[in-house]
Each structure stands twice: as C-alpha cells, then as structure tokens.
Design a protein around this motif. Structure first.
Motif, PDB file in Angstrom:
ATOM      1  N   LEU A  75      -0.391   2.804   0.950  1.00  0.00           N
ATOM      2  CA  LEU A  75      -0.528   4.250   0.848  1.00  0.00           C
ATOM      3  C   LEU A  75      -0.503   4.704  -0.610  1.00  0.00           C
ATOM      4  O   LEU A  75      -1.329   5.514  -1.042  1.00  0.00           O
ATOM      5  N   TYR A  76       0.439   4.168  -1.377  1.00  0.00           N
ATOM      6  CA  TYR A  76       0.506   4.504  -2.799  1.00  0.00           C
ATOM      7  C   TYR A  76      -0.800   4.127  -3.499  1.00  0.00           C
ATOM      8  O   TYR A  76      -1.315   4.871  -4.342  1.00  0.00           O
ATOM      9  N   TYR A  77      -1.343   2.962  -3.161  1.00  0.00           N
ATOM     10  CA  TYR A  77      -2.588   2.528  -3.786  1.00  0.00           C
ATOM     11  C   TYR A  77      -3.726   3.483  -3.452  1.00  0.00           C
ATOM     12  O   TYR A  77      -4.487   3.901  -4.340  1.00  0.00           O
ATOM     13  N   GLU A  78      -3.852   3.828  -2.177  1.00  0.00           N
ATOM     14  CA  GLU A  78      -4.950   4.683  -1.758  1.00  0.00           C
ATOM     15  C   GLU A  78      -4.832   6.101  -2.305  1.00  0.00           C
ATOM     16  O   GLU A  78      -5.826   6.807  -2.412  1.00  0.00           O
ATOM     17  N   CYS A  79      -3.618   6.497  -2.658  1.00  0.00           N
ATOM     18  CA  CYS A  79      -3.407   7.824  -3.246  1.00  0.00           C
ATOM     19  C   CYS A  79      -3.419   7.775  -4.775  1.00  0.00           C
ATOM     20  O   CYS A  79      -3.340   8.823  -5.427  1.00  0.00           O
ATOM     21  N   GLY A  80      -3.500   6.586  -5.346  1.00  0.00           N
ATOM     22  CA  GLY A  80      -3.518   6.445  -6.792  1.00  0.00           C
ATOM     23  C   GLY A  80      -2.192   6.752  -7.461  1.00  0.00           C
ATOM     24  O   GLY A  80      -2.151   7.003  -8.666  1.00  0.00           O
ATOM     25  N   THR A  81      -1.102   6.704  -6.700  1.00  0.00           N
ATOM     26  CA  THR A  81       0.225   7.021  -7.248  1.00  0.00           C
ATOM     27  C   THR A  81       0.946   5.721  -7.620  1.00  0.00           C
ATOM     28  O   THR A  81       1.910   5.305  -6.977  1.00  0.00           O
ATOM     29  N   HIS A  82       0.468   5.080  -8.672  1.00  0.00           N
ATOM     30  CA  HIS A  82       0.951   3.755  -9.042  1.00  0.00           C
ATOM     31  C   HIS A  82       2.358   3.783  -9.626  1.00  0.00           C
ATOM     32  O   HIS A  82       3.119   2.834  -9.452  1.00  0.00           O
ATOM     33  N   ASP A  83       2.711   4.855 -10.306  1.00  0.00           N
ATOM     34  CA  ASP A  83       4.084   4.958 -10.813  1.00  0.00           C
ATOM     35  C   ASP A  83       5.084   4.999  -9.663  1.00  0.00           C
ATOM     36  O   ASP A  83       6.155   4.378  -9.737  1.00  0.00           O
ATOM     37  N   SER A  84       4.736   5.711  -8.605  1.00  0.00           N
ATOM     38  CA  SER A  84       5.609   5.761  -7.423  1.00  0.00           C
ATOM     39  C   SER A  84       5.694   4.402  -6.753  1.00  0.00           C
ATOM     40  O   SER A  84       6.760   3.987  -6.280  1.00  0.00           O
ATOM     41  N   ALA A  85       4.573   3.692  -6.712  1.00  0.00           N
ATOM     42  CA  ALA A  85       4.556   2.357  -6.117  1.00  0.00           C
ATOM     43  C   ALA A  85       5.470   1.414  -6.888  1.00  0.00           C
ATOM     44  O   ALA A  85       6.241   0.647  -6.301  1.00  0.00           O
ATOM     45  N   ILE A  86       5.399   1.479  -8.208  1.00  0.00           N
ATOM     46  CA  ILE A  86       6.228   0.615  -9.051  1.00  0.00           C
ATOM     47  C   ILE A  86       7.714   0.905  -8.837  1.00  0.00           C
ATOM     48  O   ILE A  86       8.523  -0.009  -8.656  1.00  0.00           O
ATOM     49  N   ALA A  87       8.049   2.189  -8.842  1.00  0.00           N
ATOM     50  CA  ALA A  87       9.451   2.572  -8.673  1.00  0.00           C
ATOM     51  C   ALA A  87       9.975   2.143  -7.309  1.00  0.00           C
ATOM     52  O   ALA A  87      11.091   1.619  -7.190  1.00  0.00           O
TER      53      ALA A  87
END
Length: 297
Positions: free
Chosen positions: A66-78
């Motif tokens: 979901l993070y990838y598809e939304c482009g929210t990579h900082d959230s994915a990392i955290a």
C-alpha cells in the motif's frame, strides 16, 4: 493472464462474508485490492487485520505494498524499521519485508542503507527463507539499483547465479523464472537462458505454463539489454508491454520491466517515448528511480 488482478479481487470479494474478521484473509484481500488500484478500500482492511493481530506479517506485507502504491516511501521505511525489530529472522517473510524496506530506500535515494538490508537480510549468504524469495528479491534489487545509476558488484551477482543454478535446475513458477533470467543476463549465461526457454516451451506445449511465451520474451529482452542492444530490448518489450502482468508478480515487482524499457529508451535518446511512458504510468507510486530520467521532463 490479463485481468488477473480484477479476477482475484472479485474472487476474494465473493468469499469475504464467510471469513468475517479473519486477520489473514483481510490482509490478503487488502493486498489484492491495493494491487488493483483500490487503495482506499485496501487501507481499512489492513488496519482491521493489524488491529486483530498486530504481529501478523501478512498485514505488514499488505501495508508495504500500500505504501508503495501510494508513493509514501518515508512512511514505509518508518513502519518497516519499527515493525521488523521484533520479527524473527526465521519468519517466512523476513527477507521479503526487508526487500520492501530496501526498495523504499532506493526510492528516496538511500542506496547505502538499501544495500545494507540486502547484505543482512534478503540477499544474505546465510539466508534461511524460501529460495524463491531470495532469487526474486535479491535479483530485483540489484537490477533496479543499477538502473538507478549505482555501480555493479559482480561478486553479488555471481553468488546469486550460483544460488539459482543450485536451487532451480528446471523452469518452475513464472515469477521465479523471469528473475532467474535477470541473473543469467548479467552473468552472460546464454546457455542457461536458452535451456530455460526450451523447458518453458515444453511445459507450455503440455498446458502447464499458463503465461506461455511471455517469460521467454522478457528473458530475451533482459539479455539484449545487457548486451547494450537497446533497440532489440525495445522491439521485444513494446509488443508485450500491455500484457506484462502475465509474467507474474505484484505491480511493484512488474515496475522492473517498465524501468528496463524506459532505460532502453533513454539509452537511445528517445525522450519522447520516455515521456509517453511517464504520462501513462499509474500516478500513485510516483517516479521510478532511474538515472537520467529527469531529462525526459
């Protein structure tokens, strides 16, 4: 086959009432929705799955997508950094979840940390997970890193090639086979590619390889790309690009094929073709880390 993402969503939606609040089902259903472009429907199902079982890796996996598809990579990392802290090294998704974290690192420009995750987790010499996870995740990360402009490490590819030859003697699942083709292309092992393509043809002729000639086609394209035959790469990938879903893998994994085609265009100075790809790219994930792509804007 084409349309498989919607087919999976339809199937899981039809049986959802029977599963209720089952944490595993909600996580996998959310993954299917996310990969079908339905992130708004996926998010509450992931939240429900994680609320029911906060330590379930399938929910963490769905959230990574979901993070990838939304482009929210900082959230994915955290999220991955926090959640993986208490996940056991012998857990089934140990390597793959670290791949998600490394992919996000690559997207935000932190290749050094992504490579550390490769060495410590999904590409580790002492990797204990499913062999298919290692070959898929490790090959994918190394290929993407090079497309992003980072230097090649021949030793890592050589180890992966040895691992693949040991673990996958014959063609198996199409998702595994096209990642093996990446490794063989880098190593210049045309004999292995030809043997795998012949094995796939035999399976397809027997009705046992549903994607047919799609994997052999992308295998030849990867080999052409490594020979710097960019025109050849393009001539193979363009006719099948709309059907690339048939080779297997999530949207995140299939982006590697798009990135390869885009890099071939860039290498020939075809900025107009790159712009067309970017214009038709789904908007959520944002740009692919690709050296030189800024020239097409």
């Amino acid at each position: 086959r084409t349309g498989r993402e919607q087919d999976l969503v339809d199937l899981m939606g039809s049986v959802a009432p029977h599963y209720g609040d089952d944490w595993w089902f909600n996580a996998d259903y959310a993954m299917a929705l996310s990969d079908n472009g339905q992130q708004d429907l996926a998010r509450p199902k992931i939240e429900q799955s994680m609320a029911t079982n906060p330590r379930n890796a399938w929910g963490a996996h769905a959230l990574g997508h979901l993070y990838y598809e939304c482009g929210t990579h900082d959230s994915a990392i955290a999220f991955m950094q926090s959640w993986l802290r208490d996940y056991p090294r012998d857990g089934l998704l140990w390597g793959h979840l670290h791949w998600h974290a490394a992919l996000s690192r690559l997207h935000v420009g932190d290749y050094v940390e992504g490579l550390r995750l490769f060495n410590d987790a999904f590409g580790a010499d002492d990797f204990t997970g499913l062999p298919r996870f290692k070959i898929i995740d490790a090959a994918s990360f190394l290929w993407r890193a090079e497309l992003a402009g980072h230097p090649r490490d021949p030793d890592r590819w050589r180890k992966l090639h040895d691992f693949g030859r040991k673990m996958f003697v014959k063609p198996s699942a199409h998702l595994v086979d096209w990642h093996l083709a990446l490794v063989d292309a880098v190593m210049g092992d045309g004999a292995a590619t030809d043997a795998r393509i012949k094995g796939i043809k035999d399976l397809a002729d027997a009705g046992r390889y549903p994607s047919g000639q799609m994997v052999p086609a992308v295998s030849r394209a990867f080999a052409a790309f490594q020979r710097q035959d960019y025109a050849g790469t393009i001539s193979i990938l363009e006719p099948i690009f709309a059907e690339r879903v048939r080779i297997g893998g999530s949207r995140a994994q299939l982006d590697l094929v798009e990135a390869t085609l885009m890099k071939a265009y860039l290498s020939l100075g075809r900025l107009d073709a790159v712009s067309r790809l970017l214009d038709h790219r789904r908007p959520g994930p944002g740009p692919i880390p690709l050296a030189g792509v800024h020239h097409a804007h």
